[in-house]
Scaffold this active site. Structure first.
Site, short mmCIF file in Angstrom:
data_model
loop_
_atom_site.label_atom_id
_atom_site.label_comp_id
_atom_site.label_asym_id
_atom_site.label_seq_id
_atom_site.Cartn_x
_atom_site.Cartn_y
_atom_site.Cartn_z
NE ARG A 69 -2.36 -1.28 3.59
CZ ARG A 69 -1.85 -0.49 4.53
NH1 ARG A 69 -1.93 0.83 4.41
NH2 ARG A 69 -1.28 -0.98 5.61
CE1 TYR A 197 0.36 -5.73 -1.70
CE2 TYR A 197 -0.93 -3.90 -0.83
CZ TYR A 197 -0.29 -5.11 -0.65
OH TYR A 197 -0.30 -5.70 0.59
CE LYS A 206 -6.08 -3.67 4.75
NZ LYS A 206 -6.28 -4.15 6.12
CG HIS A 226 -7.19 -2.97 10.40
ND1 HIS A 226 -5.90 -2.47 10.48
CD2 HIS A 226 -7.11 -4.03 9.56
CE1 HIS A 226 -5.09 -3.19 9.73
NE2 HIS A 226 -5.80 -4.15 9.17
CB SER A 248 0.62 -4.53 9.36
OG SER A 248 1.48 -3.44 9.43
CB CYS A 250 0.63 -7.27 15.78
SG CYS A 250 1.54 -5.75 16.08
CG ASP A 275 -7.46 -7.17 7.08
OD1 ASP A 275 -6.65 -6.80 7.94
OD2 ASP A 275 -7.61 -6.59 5.99
NE ARG A 367 0.21 -8.73 1.95
CZ ARG A 367 -0.48 -8.16 2.94
NH1 ARG A 367 -1.60 -8.68 3.36
NH2 ARG A 367 -0.02 -7.08 3.53
C1 OXD Z 1 -2.87 -4.50 5.90
C2 OXD Z 1 -3.41 -5.70 5.22
O1 OXD Z 1 -1.98 -3.86 5.34
O2 OXD Z 1 -4.31 -6.32 5.78
O3 OXD Z 1 -3.35 -4.20 7.00
O4 OXD Z 1 -2.93 -6.04 4.13
MN MN Z 2 -5.11 -5.34 7.48
#
Ligand code: OXD
Ligand code: MN
Length: 590
Positions: A69, A197, A206, A226, A248, A250, A275, A367
């Protein structure tokens, strides 16, 4: 095919702008999926993996400048800058439309425009939102097929919902200097140009499910967060649900798919989402949550049969692997996969790769995209239209010192304050400066579609509307000893903290009051089968008032950026926390 005049007219208008050679409406069928994969092999967007070992799996390599991102190129376009707030990039809608219109103008000449009607949320759910994404990327189409419910099912839902989010996307030239991800909350519209992406291009994720949905949620009195959602079934067969927000890196996906340790027989953990959560007050006065997504878009490096077996089993078939090593035998590999690397292959950049070369073969943000239904521990309730009732909300971050393993906040307002002040230390993988504390309220810093100060007010307002609110906890799996070793084993053993929290929800344990909140007594934590050395538990459950007073200073400094818009309640919470820390007094229990 489309029966919604507004949708048809909008697609026509956008096609006139982008000028594709053809416009193709996606129906969401399996036949279409196969046809598009065949086509994508020719366009080069996908490579087919070994269909014996990895049935239905495909490989994609992104442009090298398009691997994550791009927050600095992500804009909230509201009439005033104040509406976007101090933590978002802002562009005036007129200026943004003008800039992007010029980029989209003719950008699909020689290409196909795919029309993807999609639903976020289970069909028929009172939570669900419809979007229509236009894109010139087959990679996007095939990802959206897994991450959302798409095609005819969404056109059907559109008849009920009536409204939809307009999502316009083009890869453009994948030029970072001509890349913009713009959100127009008032117009229920997203325009994304120049990136393929996931977080920038799968606009249901998102962009819609967090940025636009958070704006809609404030207007309509619900919440877009989130958060992962999981269910814990105890040995008596009762299942309780937890929603948890972590920045992220974690371990959100790992927690969502947790496997109970052998020493906790009778426990089962079920995944509802990894997510995003949409939360509404139910008719029974509790907070209910759905996962609006239909798939996982998870990070690969570090994912193995040891760290997350359920994720590994989820991606055994029908999965898209992006930016990992492609071995010569048409299988995939990444760092931390827990198996020997292939002797020879190509890396995420497309260069020849061997383990001896000493360079990483997979991008750190490589990913997998896989259908949620393939997860072996998916909850049987994950598609319930009314969602699941949330007993506890967890906030957490990566803190090597200070924050104990778990504590319960005093009430909704204090919990909101704790969520708003959460921070996480950056990891070496994410930035060159590791160990720097980044404040990330509710893990929503990059995802809040409006002024974050208003978002704090919204949380406080929601608290007044939930007759039976969940309890709010803070957790930290990452506390270290003086030598820099993690004190807590993490992974499956995190269930021990979850168990204590759920026992608190049922009033089965009392904990002990401290200035920051209620901590477990050591004997209340189920530590059976865990061999923690010496005073580890004590260290995990310590509250150091002086260190916390320093923390409050950091919090107050962070709050300054919101100026007068910060809720007075947060100033009061900070003052009260300081007072309790200085006095070391007991916290009144309501
Ligand atoms: C993030 C994702 O960046 O879930 O939080 O990809
Ligand atoms: Mn996320």
């Amino acid at each position: 095919m489309v029966q919604n005049d507004k949708a048809a007219a909008w697609v026509e208008e956008m096609a006139a702008l982008c000028q594709p050679d053809q416009v193709v409406w996606c129906d969401g069928s399996d036949e279409e999926k196969e046809r598009f994969y065949e086509l994508s092999l020719k366009t080069g967007e996908f490579q087919r993996l070994d269909q014996e070992k990895l049935p239905g799996c495909y490989y994609h390599r992104s442009a090298q400048n398009d691997v994550a991102r791009t927050e600095h190129l992500t804009f909230i376009c509201t009439p005033t800058e104040r509406e976007a707030g101090p933590t978002n990039n802002w562009m005036a809608p007129d200026a943004a439309y003008e800039k992007l219109r010029a980029l989209f103008n003719g950008c699909m000449k020689g290409r196909t425009m795919y029309v993807i009607p999609f639903i976020m949320g289970p069909p028929g759910s009172p939570f669900c939102e419809v979007g229509i994404q236009l894109t010139d990327s087959l990679y996007v189409v095939q990802n959206m097929r897994m991450m959302t419910r798409m095609g005819n099912v969404a056109l059907e839902q559109l008849r009920t919902n009536g409204k939809f989010t307009e999502c316009l996307h083009s890869n453009g030239e994948l030029d970072i200097d001509r890349r913009y991800i713009c959100h127009f909350p008032q117009d229920n519209r997203i325009w994304s140009f120049g990136s393929g992406y996931g977080g920038n291009a799968l606009l249901g994720k998102k962009c819609l499910s967090l940025r636009i949905a958070s704006y809609l949620g404030r207007k309509e009195q619900w919440m877009a967060e989130h958060m992962l959602i999981l269910g814990v079934e105890d040995p008596q067969g009762n299942t309780s649900y937890i929603a948890a927000a972590f920045p992220s890196a974690c371990g959100k996906t790992n927690l969502a798919m947790l496997i109970p340790p052998d020493s906790m027989p009778g426990y089962k953990v079920y995944t509802v989402g990894d997510d995003i959560a949409w939360l509404r007050v139910g008719p029974d006065g509790r907070l209910w949550a759905i996962n609006p997504e239909a798939g996982f878009f998870g990070v690969l490096p570090g994912t193995s049969m040891k760290t997350n077996p359920n994720a590994m089993l989820t991606m055994k078939k029908n999965t898209i692997f992006t930016n990992v090593v492609k071995a010569d035998d048409n299988t995939v590999w990444w760092e931390g996969m827990g198996v020997d690397p292939p002797a020879h292959g190509t890396d995420w950049k497309g260069d020849e790769w061997t383990p001896e070369r000493g360079e990483k073969g997979a991008h750190p943000n490589s990913r997998f995209t896989a259908p949620a239904a393939q997860c072996p521990v998916m909850s049987s309730h994950w598609e319930d239209p009314q969602g699941v009732p949330i007993s506890a909300i967890f906030f957490g971050g990566r803190r090597s010192h200070l924050t104990p393993l778990i504590y319960e906040t005093l009430d909704w307002n204090h919990g909101t304050f704790v969520g708003a002040t959460m921070g996480s230390e950056t990891t070496a993988a994410a930035t060159s400066a590791s160990g720097v504390l980044r404040r990330d309220p509710m893990a929503m810093l990059p995802f809040c579609g409006y002024n974050m100060a208003d978002y704090f007010h919204h949380w406080l307002e929601m608290g007044k509307r939930i007759p039976h609110p969940p309890k709010i906890f803070n957790v930290n799996w990452f506390k270290k000893d003086d030598e820099g070793n993690y004190l807590w084993p993490g992974f499956g053993d995190n269930l021990r903290a979850l168990e204590w929290a759920l026992k608190r929800c049922r009033d089965e344990v009392e904990g002990t009051e401290t200035p920051i909140g209620r901590l477990p007594r050591a004997q209340e934590l189920n530590l059976s089968g865990l061999d923690l050395p010496g005073d580890t538990v004590e260290q995990l459950l310590t509250v150091d008032p002086d260190a916390w007073l320093e923390e409050v200073e950091g919090i107050e400094e962070f709050f300054q950026k919101f100026g007068d818009d910060l809720p007075q309640e947060f100033r009061d919470q900070a003052e009260n926390l300081k007072r309790r820390l200085k006095a070391q007094e007991k916290i009144p229990v309501s």
